[in-house]
Design an enzyme around this catalytic site. Structure first.
Site, PDB file in Angstrom:
ATOM      1  CB  CYS A  10       2.621   3.483   8.288  1.00 47.41           C
ATOM      2  SG  CYS A  10       1.250   2.596   7.511  1.00 47.41           S
ATOM      3  CG  ASN A  70      -2.620   3.772   7.086  1.00 46.18           C
ATOM      4  OD1 ASN A  70      -1.778   4.447   6.501  1.00 46.18           O
ATOM      5  ND2 ASN A  70      -2.285   2.853   7.990  1.00 46.18           N
ATOM      6  CG  PHE A  72      -3.871   0.395   3.729  1.00 46.90           C
ATOM      7  CD1 PHE A  72      -2.956   1.181   4.393  1.00 46.90           C
ATOM      8  CD2 PHE A  72      -4.040  -0.922   4.134  1.00 46.90           C
ATOM      9  CE1 PHE A  72      -2.208   0.673   5.440  1.00 46.90           C
ATOM     10  CE2 PHE A  72      -3.298  -1.445   5.182  1.00 46.90           C
ATOM     11  CZ  PHE A  72      -2.383  -0.643   5.839  1.00 46.90           C
ATOM     12  CG  HIS A 104       0.798   7.118  10.137  1.00 45.49           C
ATOM     13  ND1 HIS A 104       0.500   7.472   8.849  1.00 45.49           N
ATOM     14  CD2 HIS A 104       0.497   5.800  10.244  1.00 45.49           C
ATOM     15  CE1 HIS A 104       0.044   6.407   8.202  1.00 45.49           C
ATOM     16  NE2 HIS A 104       0.039   5.381   9.030  1.00 45.49           N
TER      17      HIS A 104
END
Length: 390
Positions: free
Chosen positions: A166, A340, A217, A307
């Protein structure tokens, strides 16, 4: 969702001579759009699993992630051609890499071309390429296939960042900053591309932590063009990059634990991850802000491009730094719309941040801010930046 076009943004502030700037942003996605409320039934159907307890657990996780939609490479056609991907314990890494290698290159090329179009200069002016991915593995690497797919000059200088997770998008941006500031006239294309197929597995009571990834994700690609001394009348700098830093936290290697096995990549995220980030984020931010004289008293006068690893991380940051909800709105919106998407997500956050700045156009717009991401290590990546569009 994702409809904002920042290609026509006109910079309101002049860039500092010699400082690297983000000159354009771009993104791309696979065709499959997954609605979060339909994910559970689809996932259990595709993997031929009927465990009610695991299904209930995934349903709960899907609600707590705050994700509403995601794009994914996985499709009925792929599962039809590779039914072994939905079975437990089979050696499928070759099949996964065959799919992933092609998919991430395709998405990275699309994101790169979108970014170059917004930039407004010929592709031949790209001098360097930084490619980031945790979803493929091959030799030569994806950087070469991306350069070929874009039609870059064979003299383009390439850098490859694999398995940064990430934090990879901000790591690539940090590297591009160094290149741009040390090679006057250079133009650096940063491209990120990720797909969850590399880790797709059927649900298992022995691996309950896999369900977090299923609920959280997404797939996609992002691109940024970095350079100093923007060409007046052609290039429109969006953000100016100042202090850039990477720190890892000793003895936290197992907190984000990923292994490439014969069954693909297996990830395990420790429950303590949000707390560990909360405990160390303020000190890290202080190091980034110190060189220009900013302190914790300036937090609420800054922008925050973070993020969105998950809602718990954002919640803890908001609480520790005493940020009002609007400060992390762009991060939460990116999480809601795309999940994500690992290294890509920071590009989506920055796009949403610019769109919000254009809507406000008031004295409340924040010129200085931080671009932050957290990855395996635990690794902190951060850049102090100026928003030139406010």
């Amino acid at each position: 969702m994702g409809s904002e076009d920042v290609s026509q943004v006109r910079s309101q502030k002049l860039a500092t001579p010699g400082k690297a700037t983000i000159l354009a942003l771009g993104k791309a996605f696979p065709q499959q759009l997954v609605m979060q409320e339909l994910l559970v039934d689809g996932y259990f159907k595709n993997t031929n699993c009927d465990d009610p307890e695991l299904k209930q657990k995934l349903s709960h996780l899907c609600k707590t992630t705050t994700v509403k939609t995601r794009y994914v490479v996985m499709s009925d056609e792929i599962l039809k051609n590779y039914p072994e991907l939905a079975l437990e314990g089979l050696p499928t890494v070759k099949q996964r890499l065959d799919i992933c290698n092609d998919a991430v290159t395709k998405m990275a090329v699309e994101a790169g071309l979108a970014c170059i179009k917004k930039w407004g200069r010929p592709i031949s002016n790209i001098t360097h390429l930084v490619y980031v991915s945790s979803s493929e593995a091959r030799l030569p690497g994806g950087d070469l296939y991306l350069a070929r797919g874009l039609g870059l000059s064979p003299e383009t200088q390439r850098v490859l960042l694999y398995f940064s997770g990430c934090s990879g998008g901000v790591a690539g941006l940090r590297m591009a900053k160094d290149i741009a500031e040390n090679h006057p006239g250079s133009r650096v294309l940063v491209a990120t591309a990720e797909t969850t197929i590399i880790g797709f597995k059927p649900p298992s009571a022995e691996r309950p932590y896999d369900l977090v990834g299923v609920a959280l994700f997404g797939d996609g690609a992002g691109a940024m063009i970095i350079g100093s001394h923007p060409v007046s009348g052609i290039e429109k700098p969006l953000f100016e990059l100042h202090t850039a830093m990477q720190n890892f936290l000793p003895d936290t290697e197992k907190i984000i634990d990923g292994r490439l096995t014969e069954e693909g990549i297996s990830f395990k995220l420790d429950r303590e991850l949000p707390r560990i980030i909360e405990d160390h984020v303020e000190g890290f931010c202080g190091k980034l802000m110190g060189p220009v004289g900013l302190t914790d008293k300036d937090y609420n006068r800054m922008f925050w491009a973070v993020h969105p690893g998950g809602p718990a991380i954002l919640d803890r940051m908001e609480r520790r730094l005493e940020l009002p909800p609007e400060k992390l709105r762009a991060s939460r919106r990116a999480l809601m719309d795309y999940g994500n998407a690992s290294s890509n997500t920071i590009v989506y956050v920055l796009e949403y941040m610019i769109a919000e700045s254009l809507k406000k156009k008031t004295e409340e717009n924040n010129e200085w801010g931080l671009i932050l991401a957290f990855g395996p290590g635990i690794t902190f990546e951060g850049i102090l930046a100026r928003n030139l569009t406010v």
